[in-house]
Design a protein around this motif. Structure first.
Motif: not given
Length: 536
Positions: A296-298, A338-340, A342, A335-336
């Motif tokens: 969940d932090d990418g 976008r986090k990936s 980033k 969601d994942r």
């Protein structure tokens, strides 16, 4: 005492079985034992029959009018890339080489490869009469099996298609001759090219791209189309029948690729009997794997920048093709994604587009749609940013071509804002710590493992100065058959970190197995006087 042999992973001793169960779980352990029983008793041979009879497929005219959307349409052929990147000399040379049976392997080395079964590194030729279950992944005599798989991925088709488009010289005959040659020399479920379901899926997706580009080509007729469709059908049947090996025993980018492949083939080839099930299950499994594999932090459970880019390309195809066909994904996929994006951009050098050569790197780039350097992540990250409608500040350059091929317009979301001169980033779940200023990047890895480790490298340090990687990760690009080098590249010695004597930070098992996983690993940035200090 030995207890069982996993696919390509060697023998486990009873003394290590407890750790395998503790680390990987009972489902994994039980599945691996049952899978090995099926292999040794011949059950797998029965499940994957050799050369099943062909099926009657749709006609060429019917196929051309099926109401599904791909990345491009007829209007795409009028588009023009020359303004963005006028120099295609390297592309022209690669295509000339392809016509001479010379292929670029792993983005780095050229080989002359006239067939589909010979390892060009050592000349070993696989026996195509053997069932795929009898082909070992690892053999000192055969060498690295990826040297046979690489050509059979058909990533070279993108060079032929791009050359056709940019130079206006029809490559359809070459494309279809290569595909037909592969079908003729790789009987269903026989030989090394049926060994890996991920390799099968990559091949089928790349054939699909070529089929869509040459959909109205005069080189394509009913007989040839039927032959190709039958092969695609049998290959995806193999993937569907064997996907739980990837989803339970491997659970990394293999499972992601195969699940997405089932969804996309079910979507784009709705006339296959199993298409409905493939599409439904593939969509469900892909979302589940994204939720499991992307933290969940990418960050990504394979701890590899190159394999994370594989995921980026899969996500871009998934989101864009679903959108073009009026479908959507579970919100966790977006969601994942976008986090990936980033995370990877945080680690990216702005001058070159490169990232640390961190983790396993076997040269994988499934869909090469630009002339950018293999290490340049801008084409893939820009395409993902565009499909997500996220701003991206790469400016103009050849990296935009991939987005255009995928029917994306990166010009509409260009970010004019400047990156902060000083930036500290922490990705606790993955265990990554990044400090950036105007000219430098300091990249650290410090974390524990909830999922299988791929290298023993805690406290590895990468430093970049003005686009140059001063302290770097050694990386790796082979399934090395020499145990010495396998241990070196995955072990602690090849990283910029702490090592006691010649001991790795964890205990090495067979091939991809590690014991005594690091369960505590944490760090933090702190300000001390005029300095920024990392404490890990």
């Amino acid at each position: 005492m030995k207890i069982f042999q996993s696919q390509g992973a060697g023998l486990f001793a009873i003394s290590d079985l407890f750790q395998v169960v503790q680390n990987m779980g009972w489902q994994y352990t039980g599945f691996r034992i049952w899978y090995e029983i099926q292999r040794r008793t011949g059950i797998l041979k029965l499940r994957f029959p050799v050369n099943p009879p062909g099926k009657k497929m749709v006609t060429l005219e019917e196929w051309r009018t099926i109401p599904v959307n791909f990345f491009f349409s007829d209007q795409f052929l009028e588009s023009n890339f020359e303004e963005r990147h006028p120099d295609y000399r390297a592309l022209s040379k690669r295509v000339e080489a392809i016509h001479q049976n010379r292929f670029l392997y792993f983005g780095s080395k050229w080989f002359t490869v006239p067939d589909w079964l010979t390892n060009p590194q050592n000349g070993f030729q696989y026996d195509v009469t053997k069932h795929w279950t009898e082909i070992p992944d690892f053999s000192r005599k055969a060498g690295d099996i990826k040297y046979v798989w690489e050509k059979s991925r058909f990533t070279f088709l993108y060079d032929l298609i791009r050359y056709d488009h940019h130079f206006g010289r029809d490559q359809s005959e070459t494309v279809f001759l290569q595909i037909e040659s592969w079908i003729d020399h790789n009987p269903v479920n026989c030989g090394p090219n049926w060994r890996c379901s991920q390799e099968i899926t990559i091949r089928v997706l790349n054939w699909t791209f070529a089929l869509q580009y040459y959909k109205k080509s005069s080189a394509l007729n009913d007989e040839l189309l039927s032959k190709i469709l039958n092969s695609i059908y049998q290959q995806m049947r193999h993937v569907a029948e064997n996907i739980h090996f990837s989803r339970i025993a491997i659970r990394n980018n293999h499972a992601l690729t195969e699940a997405l492949g089932l969804y996309l083939i079910g979507l784009l080839y709705p006339f296959f009997d199993e298409s409905g099930n493939w599409k439904r299950n593939g969509k469900k499994w892909f979302a589940e794997e994204i939720a499991y594999q992307v933290y969940d932090d990418g960050t990504f459970l394979q701890f590899s920048m190159n394999y994370h880019r594989v995921l980026v390309q899969l996500l871009t195809w998934a989101i864009q093709l679903a959108d073009l066909n009026h479908e959507s994904w579970n919100e966790v996929v977006y969601d994942r994604a976008r986090k990936s994006l980033k995370f990877l951009q945080t680690c990216q050098d702005t001058k070159t587009g490169w990232l640390p050569n961190y983790g396993n790197n076997d040269g994988a780039l499934f869909f090469p749609l630009t002339d950018c350097h293999f290490r340049d992540f801008r084409p893939q990250l820009l395409a993902l940013a565009t499909v997500l409608e996220e701003k991206c500040n790469y400016g103009n350059g050849p990296w935009k071509e991939e987005s255009v091929w995928l029917n994306l317009n990166p010009d509409t979301i260009e970010d004019k804002t400047l990156r902060e001169d000083f930036q500290i980033s922490t990705f606790l779940k993955g265990g990554y710590y990044v400090l950036r200023d105007h000219y430098t990047i300091t990249f650290l890895r410090c974390g524990s493992y909830q999922n299988r480790p791929f290298q023993s490298d805690n406290l590895h340090l990468d430093i970049w100065v003005d686009g140059e990687n001063i302290l770097r990760d050694a990386g790796s690009y082979q399934y090395n058959t020499d145990q010495k080098w396998t241990n070196y590249f995955s072990g602690t010695a090849s990283h910029n970190t702490v090592i006691l004597g010649d001991h790795d930070q964890m205990r090495k098992g067979k091939r991809f197995i590690w014991y005594d996983w690091i369960k505590k690993g944490e760090g933090n940035w702190k300000e001390e006087n005029d300095a920024t200090v990392f404490d890990g």
